[in-house]
Design an enzyme around this catalytic site. Structure first.
Site, PDB file in Angstrom:
ATOM      1  N   ARG A   1      -0.283  -8.129   7.235  1.00 40.74           N
ATOM      2  CA  ARG A   1      -0.797  -7.011   6.428  1.00 40.74           C
ATOM      3  C   ARG A   1       0.360  -6.367   5.694  1.00 40.74           C
ATOM      4  O   ARG A   1       1.234  -5.752   6.301  1.00 40.74           O
ATOM      5  CB  ARG A   1      -1.491  -5.988   7.319  1.00 40.74           C
ATOM      6  CG  ARG A   1      -2.637  -6.553   8.110  1.00 40.74           C
ATOM      7  CD  ARG A   1      -3.484  -5.467   8.723  1.00 40.74           C
ATOM      8  NE  ARG A   1      -4.409  -4.967   7.741  1.00 40.74           N
ATOM      9  CZ  ARG A   1      -5.607  -5.506   7.510  1.00 40.74           C
ATOM     10  NH1 ARG A   1      -6.014  -6.554   8.192  1.00 40.74           N
ATOM     11  NH2 ARG A   1      -6.399  -5.003   6.586  1.00 40.74           N
TER      12      ARG A   1
ATOM     13  N   GLU B   1      16.328   1.489   4.338  1.00 39.85           N
ATOM     14  CA  GLU B   1      15.910   2.106   3.064  1.00 39.85           C
ATOM     15  C   GLU B   1      16.827   1.637   1.940  1.00 39.85           C
ATOM     16  O   GLU B   1      18.043   1.567   2.106  1.00 39.85           O
ATOM     17  CB  GLU B   1      15.951   3.627   3.191  1.00 39.85           C
ATOM     18  CG  GLU B   1      14.830   4.134   4.088  1.00 39.85           C
ATOM     19  CD  GLU B   1      14.821   5.636   4.249  1.00 39.85           C
ATOM     20  OE1 GLU B   1      15.557   6.330   3.531  1.00 39.85           O
ATOM     21  OE2 GLU B   1      14.069   6.118   5.109  1.00 39.85           O
TER      22      GLU B   1
ATOM     23  N   LYS C   1      -4.844 -11.519   2.670  1.00 39.40           N
ATOM     24  CA  LYS C   1      -6.205 -12.012   2.429  1.00 39.40           C
ATOM     25  C   LYS C   1      -6.144 -13.525   2.245  1.00 39.40           C
ATOM     26  O   LYS C   1      -5.785 -14.227   3.193  1.00 39.40           O
ATOM     27  CB  LYS C   1      -6.811 -11.269   1.227  1.00 39.40           C
ATOM     28  CG  LYS C   1      -6.908  -9.746   1.475  1.00 39.40           C
ATOM     29  CD  LYS C   1      -7.646  -9.029   0.382  1.00 39.40           C
ATOM     30  CE  LYS C   1      -7.879  -7.561   0.693  1.00 39.40           C
ATOM     31  NZ  LYS C   1      -6.787  -6.669   0.265  1.00 39.40           N
TER      32      LYS C   1
ATOM     33  N   TYR D   1      16.156   0.088  10.393  1.00 37.56           N
ATOM     34  CA  TYR D   1      15.902   0.874   9.184  1.00 37.56           C
ATOM     35  C   TYR D   1      16.693   0.275   8.032  1.00 37.56           C
ATOM     36  O   TYR D   1      17.854  -0.078   8.198  1.00 37.56           O
ATOM     37  CB  TYR D   1      16.326   2.330   9.379  1.00 37.56           C
ATOM     38  CG  TYR D   1      15.144   3.262   9.469  1.00 37.56           C
ATOM     39  CD1 TYR D   1      14.255   3.364   8.406  1.00 37.56           C
ATOM     40  CD2 TYR D   1      14.906   4.023  10.604  1.00 37.56           C
ATOM     41  CE1 TYR D   1      13.149   4.196   8.485  1.00 37.56           C
ATOM     42  CE2 TYR D   1      13.809   4.854  10.688  1.00 37.56           C
ATOM     43  CZ  TYR D   1      12.935   4.939   9.621  1.00 37.56           C
ATOM     44  OH  TYR D   1      11.845   5.764   9.703  1.00 37.56           O
TER      45      TYR D   1
ATOM     46  N   ASP E   1      -4.699  -6.641 -10.235  1.00 36.68           N
ATOM     47  CA  ASP E   1      -4.746  -6.492  -8.776  1.00 36.68           C
ATOM     48  C   ASP E   1      -5.410  -7.751  -8.230  1.00 36.68           C
ATOM     49  O   ASP E   1      -6.638  -7.879  -8.253  1.00 36.68           O
ATOM     50  CB  ASP E   1      -5.540  -5.234  -8.413  1.00 36.68           C
ATOM     51  CG  ASP E   1      -5.550  -4.984  -6.906  1.00 36.68           C
ATOM     52  OD1 ASP E   1      -5.264  -5.932  -6.145  1.00 36.68           O
ATOM     53  OD2 ASP E   1      -5.846  -3.843  -6.497  1.00 36.68           O
TER      54      ASP E   1
ATOM     55  N   THR F   1      -2.092  -7.659  -2.075  1.00 36.17           N
ATOM     56  CA  THR F   1      -1.833  -7.621  -0.642  1.00 36.17           C
ATOM     57  C   THR F   1      -1.428  -9.036  -0.223  1.00 36.17           C
ATOM     58  O   THR F   1      -1.556  -9.990  -0.988  1.00 36.17           O
ATOM     59  CB  THR F   1      -3.075  -7.181   0.158  1.00 36.17           C
ATOM     60  OG1 THR F   1      -4.177  -7.998  -0.235  1.00 36.17           O
ATOM     61  CG2 THR F   1      -3.407  -5.722  -0.085  1.00 36.17           C
TER      62      THR F   1
HETATM   63  N1  DSN Z   1     -10.463  -3.419   2.081  1.00 32.38           N
HETATM   64  C1  DSN Z   1     -10.269  -4.467   1.121  1.00 32.38           C
HETATM   65  C2  DSN Z   1     -11.444  -5.360   1.051  1.00 32.38           C
HETATM   66  O1  DSN Z   1     -12.108  -5.545   2.054  1.00 32.38           O
HETATM   67  O2  DSN Z   1     -11.731  -5.925   0.001  1.00 32.38           O
HETATM   68  C3  DSN Z   1      -9.895  -3.936  -0.192  1.00 32.38           C
HETATM   69  O3  DSN Z   1      -8.884  -3.014  -0.061  1.00 32.38           O
END
Ligand code: DSN
Length: 422
Positions: free
Chosen positions: A238, A59, A232, A57, A203, A229
């Site tokens: 993730r 925080e 990707k 932990y 974003d 994120t």
């Molecule tokens: N779920 C993502 C996507 O597939 O683009 C976006 O959050």
């Protein structure tokens, strides 16, 4: 080593779950994965994400924690932050958001009050739920106003965005989304945000890896806040990050913790650090450019086969196909392609007359197949499989889908995936 991978401890304790993991490994190895938001992480990222860092932990932030025993964790988080700042050229990075939606929610908490007006691209036009869309908390707790793309071009109409922003005076303007096949003009959004007195949030979840690899323009220095994120095109675990100039560091950090989240997921922070290190290598630049080159080649091959692509093609990793002219709903096509070993998702297209759960399009992308070393020379074959698969889905020709599945598996067996040995 052959698939599935050995997981000796897991197999001994929970053979049922181990078998499921093995099945997923075989599925990911044997199929052509074309969901544009997915990828394959390296073995190094997988290892870092599955360590005893999980047990801790922490925080707070490095040097300012509410728990002791942070001698190592502080170093891990500092490393991830330093790598994010260097890779994206930003003054501040927070690597703690659990994923993209919590990262975006933290931005609301930092810069807006409940009931404030916020502006983003409408979900059916290619935006994201958390950009103020009605069914999301961001659309329920804030007043979301939405822009879209032009019917005739499939492109963002900046006159419309400007008019809306000046009329509505939102606190936040989001640019970026989940089904945008074209380059995002961050400078144009920044000018509008300045005129309207809004905080501009880029974003870049889908394109972070392309930005890191120099295959898409950077939102730095145009955007006030950059949300992404890490799993990707960036090819990390993730998770998510928020980046900004120093002046916004405090409100962002306070919003992530203690505003919204508890302890950070340190094993994920470690995986992010590794992914950022990998993305800083020259080979990642090659990867990012290859993703785009493959997508362009695939778009051309699909156009030759009479497919209708939203905006007429792509500048990035993603292609949105409107299947109306092929007389097959997106869901039918996506499910048929899945049976053919080509994994895509059904998706709304701008001005879609069909419902979101049964829309007109499919969304495809090249990040995963490029990670496996497929190149432009393979894209005509991929387009041919998609064409045959969609036709077979329309006519219910299961034998044809099964033949495609065998052909796909044969090609993929020659292209091992990162994280999965051949
Ligand atoms: N779920 C993502 C996507 O597939 O683009 C976006 O959050």
């Amino acid at each position: 080593m052959t698939l599935p991978l050995p997981h000796p401890a897991l197999t001994a304790v929970d053979p049922e779950l181990a078998a499921l993991v093995g099945e997923e490994e075989l599925l990911q190895a044997g199929t052509l994965r074309m969901i544009p938001s997915e990828n394959y992480v390296s073995r190094a990222v997988l290892e870092a994400s599955g360590t005893v860092l999980q047990n801790k932990y922490s925080e707070g932030y490095a040097g300012r924690r509410y728990y002791e025993g942070q001698q190592v964790i502080d170093q891990v988080e500092r490393l991830a932050v330093a790598r994010a700042k260097a890779l994206f050229g930003v003054e501040h990075a927070n690597v703690q958001p659990y994923s993209g939606s919590p990262a975006n929610l933290a931005v609301y908490l930092a810069f807006a009050e409940p009931g404030d007006t916020v502006m983003g691209m409408a979900l059916p036009m290619g935006g994201h739920l958390t950009h103020g869309w009605g069914v999301s908390a961001t659309g329920k707790w804030f007043r979301g106003v939405q822009y879209g793309v032009r019917h005739d071009t499939g492109l963002i109409d900046f006159d419309e965005v400007r008019d809306l922003a000046l009329k509505e005076r939102p606190k936040l303007i989001f640019c970026g989304g989940t089904a945008l096949p074209r380059t995002i003009d961050f400078a144009a959004f920044a000018e509008i945000a300045r005129e309207a007195g809004a905080v501009l949030v880029a974003d870049v979840a889908h394109i972070a890896g392309l930005i890191a690899g120099g295959a898409h323009p950077s939102p730095v220095p145009h955007a006030d806040v950059i949300s992404t994120t890490t799993h990707k095109t960036l090819r990390g675990p993730r998770g998510a990050m928020l980046m900004s100039r120093e002046e916004y560091a405090k409100p962002i950090d306070k919003a992530v913790f203690p505003g919204l989240q508890g302890g950070p997921h340190n094993q994920t922070t470690a995986g992010i650090a590794v992914a950022l290190h990998e993305a800083a290598q020259p080979s990642f630049r090659d990867y990012a450019h290859a993703v785009v080159a493959n997508a362009r080649a695939l778009a051309d091959a699909l156009l030759e086969r009479g497919f209708d692509l939203v905006s007429g093609g792509t500048d990035n990793h993603l292609i949105l196909i409107d299947l109306t002219s092929k007389d097959v709903p997106g869901k039918v096509a996506a499910k048929a392609l899945d049976r053919a070993g080509i994994v895509v998702n059904y998706n709304t297209v701008p001005y879609d007359p069909r419902k979101p759960f049964d829309p007109s399009g499919v969304r495809i992308g090249t990040p995963s197949l490029t990670s496996r070393g497929l190149g432009m020379e393979h894209m005509a074959q991929v387009a041919e499989w998609i064409d045959r698969g969609v036709a077979a889905g329309r006519s219910g020709d299961e034998a044809s889908l099964s033949r495609i599945r065998d052909e796909v598996a044969a090609l993929m067996s020659k292209h091992p995936a990162p994280g999965l040995p051949a």
